[in-house]
Design a protein around this motif. Sequence first.
Motif, PDB file in Angstrom:
ATOM      1  N   UNK A 125       0.823  -1.208  -0.037  1.00  0.00           N
ATOM      2  CA  UNK A 125      -0.200  -0.093   0.150  1.00  0.00           C
ATOM      3  C   UNK A 125       0.880   1.272   0.048  1.00  0.00           C
ATOM      4  N   UNK A 126       1.942   1.310  -0.815  1.00  0.00           N
ATOM      5  CA  UNK A 126       2.589   2.539  -1.095  1.00  0.00           C
ATOM      6  C   UNK A 126       2.066   3.806  -1.305  1.00  0.00           C
ATOM      7  N   UNK A 127       2.551   4.825  -0.380  1.00  0.00           N
ATOM      8  CA  UNK A 127       1.845   5.929  -0.719  1.00  0.00           C
ATOM      9  C   UNK A 127       2.028   6.664  -1.917  1.00  0.00           C
ATOM     10  N   UNK A 128       3.192   6.378  -2.639  1.00  0.00           N
ATOM     11  CA  UNK A 128       3.488   6.948  -3.777  1.00  0.00           C
ATOM     12  C   UNK A 128       4.648   6.120  -4.622  1.00  0.00           C
ATOM     13  N   UNK A 129       4.511   6.070  -5.887  1.00  0.00           N
ATOM     14  CA  UNK A 129       5.515   5.509  -6.687  1.00  0.00           C
ATOM     15  C   UNK A 129       5.988   6.461  -7.706  1.00  0.00           C
ATOM     16  N   UNK A 130       7.311   6.596  -7.761  1.00  0.00           N
ATOM     17  CA  UNK A 130       7.931   7.415  -9.019  1.00  0.00           C
ATOM     18  C   UNK A 130       8.756   6.327  -9.923  1.00  0.00           C
ATOM     19  N   UNK A 131       8.504   6.537 -11.109  1.00  0.00           N
ATOM     20  CA  UNK A 131       8.928   5.653 -12.232  1.00  0.00           C
ATOM     21  C   UNK A 131       9.809   6.276 -12.868  1.00  0.00           C
ATOM     22  N   UNK A 132      11.422   6.217 -13.009  1.00  0.00           N
ATOM     23  CA  UNK A 132      12.177   7.140 -13.902  1.00  0.00           C
ATOM     24  C   UNK A 132      12.768   6.231 -15.255  1.00  0.00           C
ATOM     25  N   UNK A 133      12.997   7.098 -16.058  1.00  0.00           N
ATOM     26  CA  UNK A 133      13.838   6.662 -17.178  1.00  0.00           C
ATOM     27  C   UNK A 133      12.869   6.145 -18.261  1.00  0.00           C
ATOM     28  N   UNK A 134      13.174   5.961 -19.383  1.00  0.00           N
ATOM     29  CA  UNK A 134      12.531   5.500 -20.645  1.00  0.00           C
ATOM     30  C   UNK A 134      11.735   4.128 -20.514  1.00  0.00           C
ATOM     31  N   UNK A 135      10.710   4.086 -21.122  1.00  0.00           N
ATOM     32  CA  UNK A 135       9.759   3.060 -21.017  1.00  0.00           C
ATOM     33  C   UNK A 135      10.127   1.970 -22.408  1.00  0.00           C
ATOM     34  N   UNK A 136       9.445   0.653 -21.964  1.00  0.00           N
ATOM     35  CA  UNK A 136       9.732  -0.427 -22.988  1.00  0.00           C
ATOM     36  C   UNK A 136       8.644  -0.148 -23.836  1.00  0.00           C
ATOM     37  N   UNK A 137       8.902  -0.021 -25.374  1.00  0.00           N
ATOM     38  CA  UNK A 137       7.988  -0.028 -26.293  1.00  0.00           C
ATOM     39  C   UNK A 137       7.563  -1.191 -26.738  1.00  0.00           C
ATOM     40  N   UNK A 138       6.992  -1.929 -25.690  1.00  0.00           N
ATOM     41  CA  UNK A 138       6.058  -3.296 -26.052  1.00  0.00           C
ATOM     42  C   UNK A 138       4.655  -2.966 -25.743  1.00  0.00           C
ATOM     43  N   UNK A 139       3.583  -3.117 -26.620  1.00  0.00           N
ATOM     44  CA  UNK A 139       2.171  -2.858 -26.435  1.00  0.00           C
ATOM     45  C   UNK A 139       1.952  -3.629 -24.971  1.00  0.00           C
ATOM     46  N   UNK A 140       2.224  -4.928 -25.076  1.00  0.00           N
ATOM     47  CA  UNK A 140       1.717  -5.896 -24.061  1.00  0.00           C
ATOM     48  C   UNK A 140       2.181  -5.443 -22.741  1.00  0.00           C
ATOM     49  N   UNK A 141       3.556  -4.950 -22.744  1.00  0.00           N
ATOM     50  CA  UNK A 141       4.199  -4.484 -21.455  1.00  0.00           C
ATOM     51  C   UNK A 141       3.365  -3.139 -20.980  1.00  0.00           C
ATOM     52  N   UNK A 142       3.354  -2.342 -21.849  1.00  0.00           N
ATOM     53  CA  UNK A 142       2.791  -1.026 -21.661  1.00  0.00           C
ATOM     54  C   UNK A 142       1.155  -1.150 -21.059  1.00  0.00           C
ATOM     55  N   UNK A 143       0.474  -2.100 -21.669  1.00  0.00           N
ATOM     56  CA  UNK A 143      -0.874  -2.415 -21.273  1.00  0.00           C
ATOM     57  C   UNK A 143      -0.950  -2.833 -19.860  1.00  0.00           C
ATOM     58  N   UNK A 144       0.027  -3.795 -19.526  1.00  0.00           N
ATOM     59  CA  UNK A 144       0.179  -4.369 -18.123  1.00  0.00           C
ATOM     60  C   UNK A 144       0.595  -3.391 -17.077  1.00  0.00           C
ATOM     61  N   UNK A 145       1.606  -2.408 -17.548  1.00  0.00           N
ATOM     62  CA  UNK A 145       2.142  -1.506 -16.511  1.00  0.00           C
ATOM     63  C   UNK A 145       0.767  -0.325 -16.443  1.00  0.00           C
ATOM     64  N   UNK A 146      -0.087   0.060 -17.223  1.00  0.00           N
ATOM     65  CA  UNK A 146      -1.151   0.867 -17.334  1.00  0.00           C
ATOM     66  C   UNK A 146      -2.243   0.413 -16.254  1.00  0.00           C
ATOM     67  N   UNK A 147      -2.297  -1.232 -16.376  1.00  0.00           N
ATOM     68  CA  UNK A 147      -3.351  -1.572 -15.583  1.00  0.00           C
ATOM     69  C   UNK A 147      -2.980  -1.674 -14.147  1.00  0.00           C
ATOM     70  N   UNK A 148      -1.558  -1.908 -14.037  1.00  0.00           N
ATOM     71  CA  UNK A 148      -1.138  -2.143 -12.524  1.00  0.00           C
ATOM     72  C   UNK A 148      -0.844  -0.564 -11.906  1.00  0.00           C
ATOM     73  N   UNK A 149      -0.719   0.335 -12.709  1.00  0.00           N
ATOM     74  CA  UNK A 149      -0.625   1.676 -12.348  1.00  0.00           C
ATOM     75  C   UNK A 149      -2.011   2.282 -11.782  1.00  0.00           C
TER      76      UNK A 149
END
Length: 360
Positions: A125-149
């Motif tokens: 139950x983190x109060x905040x999350x900071x993601x740094x640096x470039x993202x991986x350009x993979x549609x499946x991973x981006x969808x998974x990241x979006x859902x998790x966030x």
Amino acid sequence: MTVTLADVAARARVSPATVSRVLNGNYPVAASTRERVLRAVDDLDYVLNGPASSLAAATSDLVGILVNDIADPFFGIMAGAAQTEIGGPRDGSGRAGGEKLAVICNTGGSPERELTYLTLLQRQRAAAVVLTGGAVEDPAHQAAISAKLAKLADAGTRVVLCGRPPLPDSEAIVAALAFDNRGGGRRLTEHLLSLGHRRIGYVAGPLERTTTRHRLEGHRDAMRAAGLGDEAGAGEQERLTVHGPYDRRSGYDATLELLRREPEVTAIVAANDTVALGAGAAIRDRGLRIPEDVSVAGFDDLPFSVDAVPALTTVRLPLFEAGARAGRLAMGKEAPPPGGIATIPAELMVRGSTAPPRVG
């Protein structure tokens, strides 16, 4: 509906006590059983309550900062600046007064580990999350990241992106602070073109990274504007581009390859300053001089850039300022930018590693 430990046990076909042992790691469990429990946890998106289990909707005092490589100054500077804003009283008293515990999560550039850390932070139950640096350009991973966030945000976690572009669906994001990598790459190559360089080699980063694509696009935009990267010259631009990791060894090996492909190359643009150091070493090992024979340019303006010999022409990104701002946004100390997105400008720093050749 809240998923309970009993739900996970039923899904994994084990007892609640076994689920507890797997999640707490305090008792040996067969590998196959552990895998079944963890799969059920992921399938049901179960969140383990911490000490404040009676306040199921509350967040903890934990803030996660995700980095690709904490040993890389690019990430270390941003993470350190963010941590300064997130945790630790400024008066040196050691008293707690609303600060959070910042935890650095080193992904090693692995998309899977990035998702794993986000899951662990969700369970805490983190109060905040900071993601740094470039993202991986993979549609499946981006969808998974979006859902998790989105799940993190729904639970009250403040999500900030620092040095990476916004996600297609960014409703879960408090703010995205994106560097102008494309503009910086364009200005750097324009500088070399203004000096008279025409045969310019490019040592790019990993193919799948947004940072790689944006910096390379800026370089090629400048080449096209100079008449060197249109359809007739597109093949030449590909031939003078080598991809590799963001490390010194990559810069060294890729530069040797570029000099083999085109012995008449007069300038090397590197994906970042660390890669540029490797490029410079390769040029010297070939018996060539910088910048008399081959100019070298980097990106980021890391602390060692000005101390290189000769000092490195590069593009300055305000890493400390961006990290500190991300920390304030994560803590709610600063209002998000309009629309939640801010582009952070890049500044060209011209030093001694670039100059010749001037022709005509």
